[in-house]
Design a protein around this motif. Structure first.
Motif, mmCIF file in Angstrom:
data_model
loop_
_atom_site.group_PDB
_atom_site.id
_atom_site.type_symbol
_atom_site.label_atom_id
_atom_site.label_comp_id
_atom_site.label_asym_id
_atom_site.label_seq_id
_atom_site.Cartn_x
_atom_site.Cartn_y
_atom_site.Cartn_z
ATOM 1 N N UNK A 1 0.813 -1.220 0.000
ATOM 2 C CA UNK A 1 0.000 0.000 0.000
ATOM 3 C C UNK A 1 0.843 1.265 0.000
ATOM 4 N N UNK A 2 2.023 1.184 -0.631
ATOM 5 C CA UNK A 2 2.864 2.359 -0.815
ATOM 6 C C UNK A 2 2.641 2.931 -2.209
ATOM 7 N N UNK A 3 2.619 4.237 -2.292
ATOM 8 C CA UNK A 3 2.396 4.903 -3.569
ATOM 9 C C UNK A 3 3.662 4.818 -4.416
ATOM 10 N N UNK A 4 3.579 4.103 -5.543
ATOM 11 C CA UNK A 4 4.762 3.912 -6.386
ATOM 12 C C UNK A 4 4.667 4.697 -7.694
ATOM 13 N N UNK A 5 3.487 5.222 -7.988
ATOM 14 C CA UNK A 5 3.331 6.076 -9.166
ATOM 15 C C UNK A 5 2.302 7.141 -8.840
ATOM 16 N N UNK A 6 2.621 8.378 -9.252
ATOM 17 C CA UNK A 6 1.716 9.490 -8.950
ATOM 18 C C UNK A 6 1.934 10.599 -9.967
ATOM 19 N N UNK A 7 0.878 11.041 -10.617
ATOM 20 C CA UNK A 7 1.029 12.175 -11.525
ATOM 21 C C UNK A 7 0.699 13.474 -10.793
ATOM 22 N N UNK A 8 0.971 14.598 -11.439
ATOM 23 C CA UNK A 8 0.791 15.888 -10.775
ATOM 24 C C UNK A 8 -0.673 16.167 -10.443
ATOM 25 N N UNK A 9 -1.583 15.661 -11.271
ATOM 26 C CA UNK A 9 -3.005 15.918 -11.037
ATOM 27 C C UNK A 9 -3.483 15.317 -9.716
ATOM 28 N N UNK A 10 -2.824 14.257 -9.271
ATOM 29 C CA UNK A 10 -3.218 13.624 -8.010
ATOM 30 C C UNK A 10 -2.872 14.502 -6.806
#
Length: 211
Positions: free
Chosen positions: A28-37
């Motif tokens: 449950x670790x965030x491994x991908x994230x775009x700027x909109x998030x």
């Protein structure tokens, strides 16, 4: 299998889309994230990476930014949230942020362990819905209240009376109706004018309304 160019196009699309995209791993670790998030998380994408879902939520709770967590106890809130999270392969729900943004959130389990997160900003839609609700309430008020006195009008009385009479008959209970009249009101209009008469009606309505 997709070739490298197609994979890069997909990654670039996810990074550039105006909708928020995130991927959480099996821990449950965030491994991908775009700027909109960032709009939902309230934290820059580079700082959000490698943080757990619980840690991201706790940050929002303590800093009062990002995800709107309306709870007195974070542990109770996160326990309930984690019970729903990953409880099914696909789910969608609405959420909002402290800053007043509204989103539709879609969560989907992929490859058994990864959670794909997709958010769409529906703030404008929510604002329009709120405006329509306020307009509807205002129209309802105009249709059922007297413009001069602000108390309910004849239309509201007939609608309410119909409901109450039916309830009285159905439940075999007594029903009372009180009628009030202003003595010598015509004389006030004739002697002092309609403006004075209007003031009397407004004062009377205000007095009755207190009871």
């Amino acid at each position: 299998m997709l070739d490298h160019k197609i994979e890069q196009v997909i990654i670039d699309s996810l990074l550039l889309t105006k909708d928020g995209v995130g991927i959480f791993d099996a821990d449950d670790r965030l491994v991908f994230c775009n700027e909109a998030l960032e709009m939902l998380l309230g934290i820059p994408a580079e700082k959000a990476l490698n943080q757990t879902f619980s840690a991201l939520c706790f940050r929002s709770f303590t800093t009062k930014t990002g995800i709107n967590i309306e709870a007195d106890c974070f542990d109770t809130w996160i326990s309930a949230a984690l019970t729903k999270r990953r409880s099914c392969d696909y789910r969608t729900f609405e959420t909002d942020t402290v800053e007043g943004k509204h989103f539709i959130v879609t969560e989907q389990i992929v490859q058994q362990h990864f959670l794909y997160l997709y958010i769409t900003d529906i703030t404008e839609k929510k604002q329009n819905e709120q405006k329509l609700t306020l307009m509807s309430q205002e129209l309802q008020k105009l249709a059922t209240t007297d413009y001069l006195t602000g108390i309910y009008n004849r239309r509201y009385f007939y609608e309410t009376a119909k409901v109450e009479f039916s309830r009285s008959q159905r439940e075999a209970t007594k029903l009372s109706v009180l009628m009030l009249d202003l003595d010598k009101f015509k004389g006030i209009n004739d002697s002092y004018g309609h403006n004075a008469g209007d003031l009397v009606l407004q004062t009377f309505a205000c007095t009755v309304g207190d009871y």
